[in-house]
Write a protein that holds these residues in place. Structure first.
Motif, mmCIF file in Angstrom:
data_model
loop_
_atom_site.group_PDB
_atom_site.id
_atom_site.type_symbol
_atom_site.label_atom_id
_atom_site.label_comp_id
_atom_site.label_asym_id
_atom_site.label_seq_id
_atom_site.Cartn_x
_atom_site.Cartn_y
_atom_site.Cartn_z
ATOM 1 N N GLU A 1 -16.967 -12.767 -9.524
ATOM 2 C CA GLU A 1 -17.111 -13.546 -8.304
ATOM 3 C C GLU A 1 -15.751 -14.027 -7.830
ATOM 4 N N LEU A 2 -15.522 -13.900 -6.535
ATOM 5 C CA LEU A 2 -14.322 -14.450 -5.916
ATOM 6 C C LEU A 2 -14.615 -15.859 -5.435
ATOM 7 N N LEU A 3 -13.636 -16.742 -5.589
ATOM 8 C CA LEU A 3 -13.817 -18.151 -5.273
ATOM 9 C C LEU A 3 -12.864 -18.599 -4.178
ATOM 10 N N ASP A 4 -13.297 -19.595 -3.431
ATOM 11 C CA ASP A 4 -12.426 -20.318 -2.504
ATOM 12 C C ASP A 4 -12.435 -21.773 -2.931
ATOM 13 N N VAL A 5 -11.279 -22.410 -2.935
ATOM 14 C CA VAL A 5 -11.238 -23.799 -3.368
ATOM 15 C C VAL A 5 -11.906 -24.719 -2.358
ATOM 16 N N GLY A 6 -11.933 -24.304 -1.073
ATOM 17 C CA GLY A 6 -12.509 -25.176 -0.050
ATOM 18 C C GLY A 6 -11.658 -26.425 0.123
ATOM 19 N N ASP A 7 -12.318 -27.554 0.363
ATOM 20 C CA ASP A 7 -11.608 -28.818 0.504
ATOM 21 C C ASP A 7 -11.101 -29.264 -0.865
ATOM 22 N N LEU A 8 -9.783 -29.464 -0.987
ATOM 23 C CA LEU A 8 -9.192 -29.764 -2.279
ATOM 24 C C LEU A 8 -9.704 -31.079 -2.855
ATOM 25 N N ALA A 9 -9.811 -32.118 -2.028
ATOM 26 C CA ALA A 9 -10.278 -33.409 -2.520
ATOM 27 C C ALA A 9 -11.688 -33.295 -3.087
ATOM 28 N N THR A 10 -12.538 -32.522 -2.424
ATOM 29 C CA THR A 10 -13.898 -32.333 -2.907
ATOM 30 C C THR A 10 -13.897 -31.587 -4.237
ATOM 31 N N ALA A 11 -13.057 -30.568 -4.359
ATOM 32 C CA ALA A 11 -12.967 -29.812 -5.607
ATOM 33 C C ALA A 11 -12.515 -30.705 -6.756
ATOM 34 N N LEU A 12 -11.549 -31.574 -6.492
ATOM 35 C CA LEU A 12 -11.080 -32.486 -7.535
ATOM 36 C C LEU A 12 -12.158 -33.501 -7.908
ATOM 37 N N TRP B 1 -1.642 -24.931 -3.361
ATOM 38 C CA TRP B 1 -2.513 -25.985 -2.840
ATOM 39 C C TRP B 1 -1.759 -27.304 -2.647
ATOM 40 N N VAL B 2 -0.587 -27.451 -3.299
ATOM 41 C CA VAL B 2 0.148 -28.721 -3.198
ATOM 42 C C VAL B 2 1.578 -28.514 -2.696
ATOM 43 N N SER B 3 1.874 -27.357 -2.139
ATOM 44 C CA SER B 3 3.236 -27.098 -1.653
ATOM 45 C C SER B 3 3.185 -26.636 -0.205
ATOM 46 N N GLY B 4 4.350 -26.450 0.367
ATOM 47 C CA GLY B 4 4.430 -26.004 1.746
ATOM 48 C C GLY B 4 3.753 -27.008 2.679
ATOM 49 N N ARG B 5 2.936 -26.485 3.572
ATOM 50 C CA ARG B 5 2.270 -27.357 4.537
ATOM 51 C C ARG B 5 1.181 -28.214 3.898
ATOM 52 N N ASN B 6 0.801 -27.894 2.673
ATOM 53 C CA ASN B 6 -0.225 -28.688 1.973
ATOM 54 C C ASN B 6 0.363 -29.894 1.246
ATOM 55 N N ARG B 7 1.685 -29.946 1.131
ATOM 56 C CA ARG B 7 2.286 -31.000 0.313
ATOM 57 C C ARG B 7 2.061 -32.380 0.911
ATOM 58 N N GLU B 8 2.158 -32.513 2.215
ATOM 59 C CA GLU B 8 1.964 -33.821 2.844
ATOM 60 C C GLU B 8 0.540 -34.332 2.624
ATOM 61 N N HIS C 1 5.506 -29.120 -8.828
ATOM 62 C CA HIS C 1 4.136 -28.821 -8.419
ATOM 63 C C HIS C 1 3.151 -29.223 -9.508
ATOM 64 N N GLY C 2 3.527 -28.959 -10.758
ATOM 65 C CA GLY C 2 2.667 -29.355 -11.870
ATOM 66 C C GLY C 2 2.510 -30.863 -11.962
ATOM 67 N N LYS C 3 3.580 -31.591 -11.688
ATOM 68 C CA LYS C 3 3.516 -33.063 -11.750
ATOM 69 C C LYS C 3 2.651 -33.618 -10.622
ATOM 70 N N LEU C 4 2.777 -33.046 -9.449
ATOM 71 C CA LEU C 4 1.963 -33.509 -8.330
ATOM 72 C C LEU C 4 0.486 -33.202 -8.596
ATOM 73 N N TRP C 5 0.219 -32.028 -9.124
ATOM 74 C CA TRP C 5 -1.163 -31.656 -9.462
ATOM 75 C C TRP C 5 -1.718 -32.580 -10.552
ATOM 76 N N LEU C 6 -0.888 -32.898 -11.527
ATOM 77 C CA LEU C 6 -1.272 -33.821 -12.593
ATOM 78 C C LEU C 6 -1.739 -35.156 -12.012
ATOM 79 N N LEU C 7 -0.990 -35.670 -11.059
ATOM 80 C CA LEU C 7 -1.306 -36.985 -10.487
ATOM 81 C C LEU C 7 -2.520 -36.928 -9.569
ATOM 82 N N LEU C 8 -2.731 -35.820 -8.886
ATOM 83 C CA LEU C 8 -3.932 -35.686 -8.057
ATOM 84 C C LEU C 8 -5.193 -35.693 -8.918
#
Length: 633
Positions: free
Chosen positions: A312-323, A553-560, A594-601
Motif C-alpha cells: 500500500e502507498l501512503l500519503d501523510v495528509g495533514d502533518l498535525a493530524t498524523a502526529l 515534511w519539516v524543511s523548505g516551504r514546510n519549515r515555517e 531536521h531530526g531535531k525539529l521532528w523530535l520536538l514536533l
C-alpha cells in the motif's frame, strides 16, 4: 500477545478504576478481558487477551493455581513451552490448557526467578503469591515486550503501557525532567526511566521482586550478554537463523511477515515459507512522496518466495493530524519517523493475520548501521595520534564553550574526534541535543546527556562489540522494539522478531570483529550466510532504512509550518520549551536540524495528549483507516 495490569493496595482495590485501567489496553487484547482478585480484595491482576495459542477459554488468563494462592499474567510468547511442559509433567504436574501461560506459571511458582533462564521467548510477566504477599515481575532478555511499574503509597502497580497506570490512584501525568532531557538527547527514553514522573520501566533481562509487607523492591538482572568464542562458519550461522525462525512459527493462527525487501526481512521470509502449511502473507507500505525502492524490492522478494503479498502507498495528509494519531498510540514520545509507517503497516497486516514476523534486530546484532562505521573511523583517526591524544582532548576543552555560540554545529561535530571520553565521542555521533543546545531550548543545563552510553560502555571489549552492545542495551529495546510493540499492538497484531532469538544474539556477538563490520563493509558474516537464500538483486541493493520522508515534511516551504506548531503549542504555553531557541538553532545550521525539529514536533503532540490531556478535536482512531492512508496497489 496481550495487555497486562496489576494493582496491589493495602487499602483494598477499587475494581471500577482497575477495570478502566485494563480497558485502556483493549487494542492489545481484543479477544477478551479477565481479572482475578485475592480473597481479601487487596490484590488484582487483569489481562486483555489476543488469542494466539490455545484459542479456547482454557487459555484465558489470569492463570490461577488450584489452591487460589497464586495468580499469573503475561504478555508475549514462550516458544519452548512444550518442552518445559513435558519436564513439569514428569514432576507430576497436570495442565488444563494447551498454551504457554499455564506452563510459565507452574514453572515460576515452583522454581522462582531462577527459572527465568529456562524461558525462550518474548515476554513481560507477573506472578503474585497471595500467601507470601510477594510479587514477581520479569521481562525477556532483549526487551521485546514492555513492562512499566509504579510504587504507590501502600501498594504497587504495573502494566504493559503507562496509560493504564495513569488511571490508578496515586499516579498523575507529570513530566519527568530527567526523562525529558533524555528524550532530547536520544530521541527516546532509555533504560528504567519513563516520560512520566513516578512510573518506571523494568529493564530488559531483569526481574523485580516486591514484598507487600515490607515495601521492599529488588530489581535484579538474570542474563547478561558476554563475549564468547564461536565457530565462524556461514553454515552454522545459517542453521541458527533457520532454527530461530522455525521456533517463532509456533501458533494456532496463521502467521504473516513484514517484508521491506531488505536483507533482514527477506532472510526471515525465506525461512518462514518453509515452516507453514499455507501461502505466507507478506506486507509492505511506503510513502508516495518518499523512497519507493522498498516496494520494488519487496515485490521481488515476494515473487521469489511465493508469498501472498499486499502493498500500500501512503500519503501523510495533514502533518498535525498524523502526529496526533501517533501520539494517541505512543504514550511515550519517540522521534523515529518509522513509527508512522509501522503503524500503517500493522493496520494493513491485521486485515489478514494476527501474527507477523519482522526483521528487526538484524542491524544491531550483525552490525548494519552506518553510524558504526562513522564511529570506527573517528576512533581509528584518534588512535593514530598515539601519545598526542591528550592534545585532542585539550582542543576539545577550548572548543566546548563555542557550543553555545554561532559556531555550535562545528563545535559539536568536533567532539566526535576530540572529546576525551568515548561516551562523549559516541554521543556526538548518535545523539541529538547536546548540553549547550538543551540549555537554549529548555532553559536548563542537563546533568549529563551521554550518561546512558557511559553506563553501558564496556571498554574491555573490541570496538565493534562495544558499539553493538551500546545499541543492544539502549536503542534496540527503548526505540526500535518499543516502536514495534506499540504500533502492532494498537491493531491487535503480534510481532515476533526471530533475529533476536537470544541464542542467535549470543552467537553473533561472539563472531570476530572483522567478520561483523569494518569501514566500508557491514554485516559481513550475515551477508555470506544468507547469500544462498536471496535473489541477487536484494543481496546487492543499497541499504536504505525503512523511514518516511520526514525531512521534506519539516524543511523548505514546510519549515515555517513546523515552527508555528511549536510556537503556538502547549510546550511553549507551559514554559517547557523556548520556540525561539529552537528557531535560532535550526536556522543557525545545527547538525541533524531536521531530526531535531521532528523530535520536538513529536514531543509537542505527545505532551498535548498525555500531560495536558487534550485530544485533537477530530483525531481519528489510529486503528481505523482514513483518507490519509492513500491507495492500495
Amino acid at each position: 500477545m496481550c495487555g497486562i495490569v496489576g494493582w496491589i493496595s493495602s487499602e483494598g482495590v477499587d475494581l471500577g478504576r482497575f477495570d478502566r485501567a485494563v480497558e485502556t489496553l483493549h487494542r492489545r487484547g481484543p479477544d477478551g478481558s479477565h481479572r482475578w482478585m485475592s480473597a481479601d480484595g487487596r490484590a488484582v491482576l487483569g489481562h486483555r487477551r489476543l488469542a494466539i495459542l490455545d484459542l479456547s477459554k482454557r487459555g484465558d488468563e489470569p492463570s490461577v493455581s488450584a489452591d487460589g494462592f497464586s495468580a499469573f499474567v503475561h504478555n508475549g510468547e514462550i516458544y519452548n513451552f512444550r518442552s518445559l511442559r513435558k519436564d513439569l509433567e514428569a514432576r507430576g504436574e497436570t495442565f488444563a490448557s494447551t498454551g504457554d501461560g499455564e506452563v510459565a506459571h507452574r514453572l515460576l511458582r515452583d522454581d522462582g526467578p531462577e527459572a527465568l533462564g529456562q524461558l525462550d521467548g518474548m515476554f513481560a510477566l507477573a506472578l503474585w503469591n497471595d500467601r507470601d504477599r510477594r510479587l514477581l515481575l520479569a521481562r525477556d532478555r532483549i526487551g521485546i515486550k514492555p513492562l512499566y511499574y509504579a510504587l504507590l503509597a501502600g501498594g504497587f502497580a504495573f502494566a504493559s503501557e503507562p496509560k493504564a497506570i495513569l488511571l490508578l490512584p496515586g499516579v498523575a501525568a507529570r513530566l519527568d525532567p530527567a526523562a525529558l532531557s533524555d528524550y532530547l538527547s536520544y530521541g527516546y527514553v532509555p533504560f528504567e526511566r519513563s516520560m512520566f514522573s513516578g512510573i518506571l520501566k523494568l529493564p530488559a533481562a531483569h526481574y523485580l521482586q516486591w514484598d507487600a509487607a515490607s515495601g521492599r523492591t529488588e530489581v535484579v538482572p538474570y542474563w547478561t550478554l558476554e563475549l564468547t568464542d564461536v565457530r565462524d562458519d556461514p553454515e552454522e550461522l545459517r542453521e541458527k537463523i533457520d532454527e530461530a525462525v522455525r521456533s517463532h512459527m509456533i501458533s494456532d493462527v496463521p502467521v504473516g511477515a513484514f517484508l521491506s525487501g531488505g536483507l533482514d526481512s527477506s532472510s526471515v521470509v525465506s525461512r518462514a515459507v518453509r515452516y507453514t502449511d499455507h501461502r505466507l502473507p507478506s506486507f509492505t507500505v511506503a510513502y508516495r512522496d518518499g523512497q519507493l525502492d522498498d516496494i520494488c524490492y519487496a515485490r521481488q522478494a515476494a515473487e521469489a518466495f511465493h508469498t501472498e503479498h499486499r502493498e500500500e502507498l501512503l500519503d501523510v495528509g495533514d502533518l498535525a493530524t498524523a502526529l496526533d494519531r501517533a501520539a494517541d498510540v505512543y504514550d511515550e514520545p519517540i522521534r523515529d519517523a518509522t513509527s508512522l509507517a509501522v503503524l500503517e503497516l500493522s493496520r494493513v497486516a491485521r486485515d489478514s493475520v494476527k501474527v507477523v514476523l519482522t526483521g528487526d534486530g538484524g542491524d544491531e546484532i550483525f552490525g548494519g548501521y552506518g553510524w558504526y562505521e562513522t564511529a570506527m573511523r573517528y576512533e581509528r583517526t584518534r588512535a593514530r595520534f598515539g601519545p598526542f591524544r591528550k592534545l585532542l582532548s585539550l582542543a576539545d576543552r577550548y572548543l566546548r564553550p563555542l557550543a553555545s555560540s554561532a559556531f555550535s554545529p562545528r563545535a559539536a561535530g568536533s567532539a566526535r574526534l576530540l572529546a576525551a571520553d568515548f561516551a562523549d565521542r559516541y554521543f556526538a555521533v548518535r545523539g541529538f541535543f547536546p548540553a549547550a543546545e538543551q540549555k537554549r531550548v529548555l532553559g536548563t543545563l542537563p546533568h549529563d546527556p551521554a550518561w546512558i552510553f557511559r553506563a553501558f560502555d564496556r571498554p574491555e571489549l573490541p570496538l565493534v562489540q562495544r558499539l553493538l552492545l551500546l545499541d543492544l542495551k539502549t536503542y534496540l529495546p527503548d526505540n526500535n522494539l518499543m516502536l514495534v510493540d506499540r504500533s502492532t499492538m494498537a491493531h491487535g497484531l503480534e510481532a515476533r522478531v526471530p533475529l533476536l532469538d537470544w541464542r542467535l544474539v549470543e552467537y553473533a556477538f561472539g563472531l570476530p570483529p572483522d567478520r561483523i563490520l569494518r569501514p566500508g563493509a557491514t554485516k559481513i558474516a550475515f551477508h555470506e550466510a544468507i547469500e544462498p537464500w536471496l535473489p541477487e538483486a536484494i543481496l546487492s541493493r543499497p541499504k536504505w532504512g525503512f523511514t518516511p520522508p520526514f525531512k521534506s515534511w519539516v524543511s523548505g516551504r514546510n519549515r515555517e509550518a513546523a515552527f508555528a506548531m511549536l510556537e503556538r503549542g502547549t510546550l511553549a504555553a507551559d514554559g517547557v520549551l523556548d520556540p525561539g531557541g529552537v528557531r535560532s538553532l535550526v536556522e543557525g545550521g545545527t547538525q541533524r536540524r531536521h531530526g531535531k525539529l521532528w523530535l520536538l514536533l513529536n514531543l509537542e503532540a505527545w505532551y498535548r495528549r498525555w500531560i495536558r490531556g487534550e485530544r485533537a478535536a477530530k483525531a481519528p482512531d489510529p486503528t481505523v483507516p482514513s483518507a490519509v492512508h492513500g491507495s492500495r496497489i
